[in-house]
Design an enzyme around this catalytic site. Structure first.
Site: not given
Length: 732
Positions: A320-322, A731
């Site tokens: 994901g967004s990391t 997100e």
């Protein structure tokens, strides 16, 4: 008188006997000469045969090495137990004055019964068996060294012991996937018609498996000539090959930090019940893993294992967004990034597909800097057409260590998959969907930011020591890459990560990780989960992998922390951010990282003694001085029970429950208690309980001050005590 002549006939039988006798005598003489003069008799070397009859070879077993934390606290060791054996056959005794078998069965049974916790009658039945020897079980199995010595002092003829060795993990469910486990196996060996059982230990998970060859050492042998009573024949040579004990392995783990993480992860499991949760802390300047824990977990003593893969290195998942951190880093390093340039947020078409922000309405036109702070997928998609391309992204991700093993000293490390081809796949990869990584890869990549643009190799083994020579045969070194990104890139990324935690805009995604007085920087992530059965992503409120990648302090990071949690039962990302914030705070206090901010609340660790039979006033004072909260049940003068038990390490703010010798035990106010602490109290009080909800106690069916009889059933109501201004954002 006429004489008669008599002719005597020869008697042949005596001659036959004589000839047969002489024949056998000659035959025996020839045989004697053959036996005396020939070294080989009927194909057997008689000299070797004679020696072999008296020569006994014993195996000298190597001791398996121990596993320690960085400070030498034992995480895995060998323990010995014994089984009581009774020898019943009279043939074992060669000297009547020193019997080596059970002579008086009744007397033996009477003396052993109270020591072994068995009845005299049952022991007599065992001792009357028609066998050469019997085990005196169950009471005589797995006894300690002290119990063995107690039995030896009874001086009972015919009572002996067999030694059993097993691997023991004194901390139970503690860094269990790192330490792993080793299991004992038995092998039957046949030698000249005699069967013996040989036990050996094999490492099957974690460090126990990775370093099995080093840990087990090598067995030696002792060969000597013995008489029929088992004693060495005088003036004969003894040939001895010493056993070489296994190496001792010291891990990089700090047991205090490990305990912070274990406690936080367990608490989130109890409250939010995720499918899994992984949380790891790394030394930002060396790459050493200071602590790591995951659920579900297991106790290596019990091997109650649900999953045999170490989540730190073997779980691959869409992060994901990391991953946006590394996409932004790539654009900055190329020199094309313009943080003040703007794009229209909300959604964007990519061929026949559409990429959406977690806020599908968007925030209008925003800058790319704000796009990171708001975790905009649309911003990443625009970046991959304006600042970098597919090949740039692929090259960067490989350079940052994704798609390859880190080489950490743990088995079964996975590489993940960073394959992408089509435009929508490229966009997805830029914000961490459609590709897979491991937690250790993410930690390694974050060291680029904590180490001024150079990446550090992660380590879990600090050193290996040979106990036979006391020499250090391996010492983990600080291993850094070449310069991967410029210092200006590092500084800009730290600025963006700071804004993500400390920004005040409505769209800022990381504010739930903010802790007053702490300059944490980081990035959140919420990845969708692909369902292989339906071919679609799950869409439930909690059907995500929530993650956080961060470090602190901002300018000179000491600690990198990374956590990921899959599909909690409720609460979305709360189970993760409460665990992460708890660990960040505990480590900061433990290391006194923020000076005046935390001086008054510095963490104290304390190993609990036994408080049984001590006065209440003394115990309460002692715990209070250690900044530990005593919970006293009853108004008695002395302590009769406690939780946690003796030998447990506790820290500032922990609860210790003390039960006094007061018959009138009263219920206390449980408001704000976790369900775990409350259940320990109920167990100590001996009352049944029911729970409703998740989180922390807000109501209880038995009012404070009510006298407890032990027949009650208490019902507790739990709710989430953490009230945040913002819920976690999606997100993706």
């Amino acid at each position: 008188m006429k004489k008669r002549s008599v002719k005597l006939k020869a008697w042949k039988f005596p001659n036959l006997i004589l000839k047969c006798f002489l024949f056998f005598m000659v035959l025996l003489y020839v045989q004697l000469c053959y036996l005396s003069l020939s070294p080989i008799i009927y194909g057997i070397n008689m000299e070797k045969f004679a020696k072999a009859r008296n020569t006994v070879t014993k195996t000298l077993y190597a001791k398996r090495g121990n596993i320690y934390d960085k400070d030498g606290n034992t995480l895995a060791l060998n323990v010995y137990s014994y089984t009581v054996v009774a020898y019943l056959s009279e043939s074992r005794t060669t000297n009547s004055k020193k019997p080596r078998h059970v002579v008086d069965k009744k007397k033996t049974a009477e003396k052993l019964a109270p020591v072994l916790g068995m009845t005299v009658e049952y022991l007599e039945r065992l001792l009357s068996s028609n066998a050469y020897q019997v085990e005196l079980g169950p009471g005589g199995r797995g006894i300690t060294e002290l119990k063995k010595e107690e039995i030896e002092q009874l001086e009972l003829p015919g009572i002996g012991f067999t030694e059993n060795k097993k691997r023991y993990y004194p901390n139970g469910n503690f860094a269990s996937y790192v330490v792993g486990y080793a299991k004992q196996y038995d092998k039957t060996i046949e030698d000249n018609g005699i069967s013996t059982i040989q036990s050996y230990i094999v490492g099957e998970l974690g460090i126990e498996s990775m370093y099995d060859d080093l840990l087990k050492g090598s067995n030696g042998s002792l060969r000597q000539q013995q008489d029929r009573n088992g004693y060495q024949i005088p003036d004969t040579k003894e040939y001895k090959t010493p056993a070489l004990d296994g190496a001792n392995i010291y891990l990089t783990l700090d047991s205090n930090i490990q305990r912070f993480i274990e406690s936080a992860v367990k608490e989130s499991e109890n409250v939010y019940d995720p499918e899994w949760l992984i949380l790891t802390a790394m030394d930002a300047k060396t790459g050493k893993i200071l602590g790591t824990s995951s659920i579900p977990s297991f106790d290596p003593n019990l091997r109650d294992i649900e999953n045999y893969e170490n989540p730190l290195v073997s779980y691959v998942y869409e992060p994901g967004s990391t991953m946006k951190t590394f996409t932004y880093m790539c654009a900055l390093e190329k020199g094309t990034y313009d943080g003040q340039a703007s794009f229209k947020s909300g959604s964007i078409a990519v061929g026949e597909n559409t990429v959406y922000d977690w806020n599908r309405k968007g925030w209008g036109n925003i800058t790319f800097d704000k796009g990171y702070e708001y975790s905009s997928n649309v911003g990443i998609t625009n970046m991959l057409s304006r600042f970098i391309n597919k090949e740039d992204l692929r090259t960067c991700l490989k350079k940052y260590g994704f798609g390859a093993k880190t080489g950490i000293e743990l088995p079964r490390e996975q590489t993940g998959d960073i394959s992408f081809t089509y435009p929508i796949e490229v966009a997805n990869a830029g914000f961490g969907q459609g590709i897979t990584t491991t937690q250790i890869q993410n930690l390694q990549a974050l060291t680029i930011l904590s180490n001024n643009g150079k990446m550090l190799k992660p380590h879990i083994v600090d050193k290996i020591v040979d106990p036979n020579t006391k020499k250090v045969t391996y010492k983990a070194k600080r291993e850094e890459s070449e310069q991967l990104v410029k210092q200006s890139t590092v500084d800009k990324m730290k600025e963006l990560m700071w804004n993500t935690i400390h920004g005040k805009d409505l769209g800022t995604t990381g504010t739930t990780y903010k802790i007053d007085g702490f300059d944490i920087i980081g990035k959140t992530g919420t990845a969708q989960i692909f369902d292989n059965e339906t071919g679609l992503y799950l869409s439930g409120k909690n059907d995500y992998i929530f993650s956080f990648a961060g470090m602190y302090p901002k300018d000179e990071p000491e600690i990198i922390i990374y956590g990921a949690m899959r599909k909690p039962s409720w609460g979305e990302s709360k189970g993760l951010y409460t665990a992460v914030k708890s660990v960040i705070t505990s480590i900061a206090k433990y290391r006194n990282m923020f000076g005046e901010t935390l001086d008054k609340t510095a963490i104290v660790t304390y190993v609990l003694p036994s408080y049984i039979n001590k006065t209440k006033e003394t115990v309460v004072k002692e715990l209070t001085n250690q900044k530990i909260t005593p919970i006293v049940i009853g108004e008695g003068a002395k302590i009769i029970s406690q939780y946690p038990s003796r030998g447990t390490t506790v820290m500032s703010g922990d609860k210790v429950i003390l039960l006094t010798n007061d018959a009138n035990k009263k219920m206390i106010d449980l408001t704000g208690w976790s369900s775990g602490d409350a259940i320990h109290l109920f167990t100590l009080l001996g009352i049944a309980y029911e729970t409703e909800g998740h989180g922390y106690i807000t109501n209880q069916s038995i009012k404070p001050g009510t006298v407890i009889t032990g027949k009650e059933t208490i019902k507790i109501i739990l709710n989430d005590k953490y009230v945040e201004e913002q819920d976690s954002k999606k997100e993706t």
